[in-house]
Write an enzyme that holds these catalytic residues in place. Sequence first.
Site, mmCIF file in Angstrom:
data_model
loop_
_atom_site.group_PDB
_atom_site.id
_atom_site.type_symbol
_atom_site.label_atom_id
_atom_site.label_comp_id
_atom_site.label_asym_id
_atom_site.label_seq_id
_atom_site.Cartn_x
_atom_site.Cartn_y
_atom_site.Cartn_z
ATOM 1 N N ARG A 76 -3.152 -94.269 -9.749
ATOM 2 C CA ARG A 76 -2.933 -95.525 -10.454
ATOM 3 C C ARG A 76 -3.987 -95.832 -11.512
ATOM 4 O O ARG A 76 -3.657 -96.178 -12.648
ATOM 5 C CB ARG A 76 -2.945 -96.722 -9.466
ATOM 6 N N LYS A 135 -21.099 -77.398 -13.334
ATOM 7 C CA LYS A 135 -22.226 -76.508 -13.660
ATOM 8 C C LYS A 135 -23.557 -77.211 -13.424
ATOM 9 O O LYS A 135 -24.616 -76.678 -13.741
ATOM 10 C CB LYS A 135 -22.143 -76.077 -15.129
ATOM 11 N N ARG A 171 -14.659 -92.993 -12.904
ATOM 12 C CA ARG A 171 -14.643 -93.083 -11.425
ATOM 13 C C ARG A 171 -15.564 -92.000 -10.892
ATOM 14 O O ARG A 171 -15.550 -90.863 -11.378
ATOM 15 C CB ARG A 171 -13.232 -92.886 -10.882
ATOM 16 N N HIS A 177 -14.746 -101.945 -7.351
ATOM 17 C CA HIS A 177 -13.573 -101.473 -8.118
ATOM 18 C C HIS A 177 -13.072 -102.678 -8.932
ATOM 19 O O HIS A 177 -12.020 -103.247 -8.640
ATOM 20 C CB HIS A 177 -12.504 -100.961 -7.152
#
Length: 304
Positions: A51, A80, A101, A129
């Site tokens: 979402r 890396k 995120r 969030h």
Amino acid sequence: MRSLISILDLSVEEIDQLVNTGLDIIENPAKYAHKCEGKKLATLFFEPSTRTRLSFEAAMYELGGHVIGFSDAGSSSASKGESVSDTVRVVSNYADIIAMRHPKEGAPLVASMKSTVPIINAGDGGHNHPTQTLADLLTIRREKGTFGNITVGFCGDLKFGRTVHSLIDALTRYKGVKIVLISPDELKLPGYMKDALDKMDNITYVETTSLENAMPELDILYMTRVQKERFFNEADYIRLKDSYILTPDKLENAKSDMCILHPLPRVNEISVAVDDDPRACYFKQVFNGKIIRMALIMKLLGIE
Ligand code: CP
């Protein structure tokens, strides 16, 4: 330059403005179709998402802008060993705004200190969030008409649930809010959040393990998933994962206009048989998430 790391970065007036812009986007989508022409959004997702990432991308496309990014840290140079700081310093050269995120709490905050473009926290570990909260608030406004004088039940994983933490932070701004915290003992709201609530006189809270007992007084029931990815011990996850399963029979004692929210994804915690109940608003939240992210992108880019 503004970033959005916590919902508390926005004033009540700014939240109202975003919600009102969201309502206008729903009424007049054509007005917004070219607002971000020539602008690029980068979506840097170091943790899985359906979402949040796709709604950010859809939002930017619907504003006439472009999108670059990655959906898997393994396909980026993080694999890396590149740091978050270096990654955003680089991507700031390619994009006008970044949605990030990350599984580590605080990573988007660190990114915002190095970036030369706005950073949006699209979820950091078990912490915050804020754009899910904006989606929740737009849904609450559309369904209940107000953020004040409501009783909100949060059910499930209140310990690691970043959507719960951010929405509670937002609700502390309003008057007459009662919060009912429904969880197993192992997944209670963190102590630092309860300490903060204890100091506020505009908000009250109670803790319980019983969804059935709490149900009759709720105006909003915010269900959450017990998140496998936050557990160190699989046995604990298996023991706790089905602590609460919302089924139609459990709604018999609920208010007829109660609003059932869930940030999604769900696993078992809401039976699909509940989806046809008019009180089920979790797929409306999905739509509202795209709309409010359109409003937020414009705001952080300084577009009227
Ligand atoms: N609500 C939410 O954050 O969903 P995703 O994990 O699919 O982005």
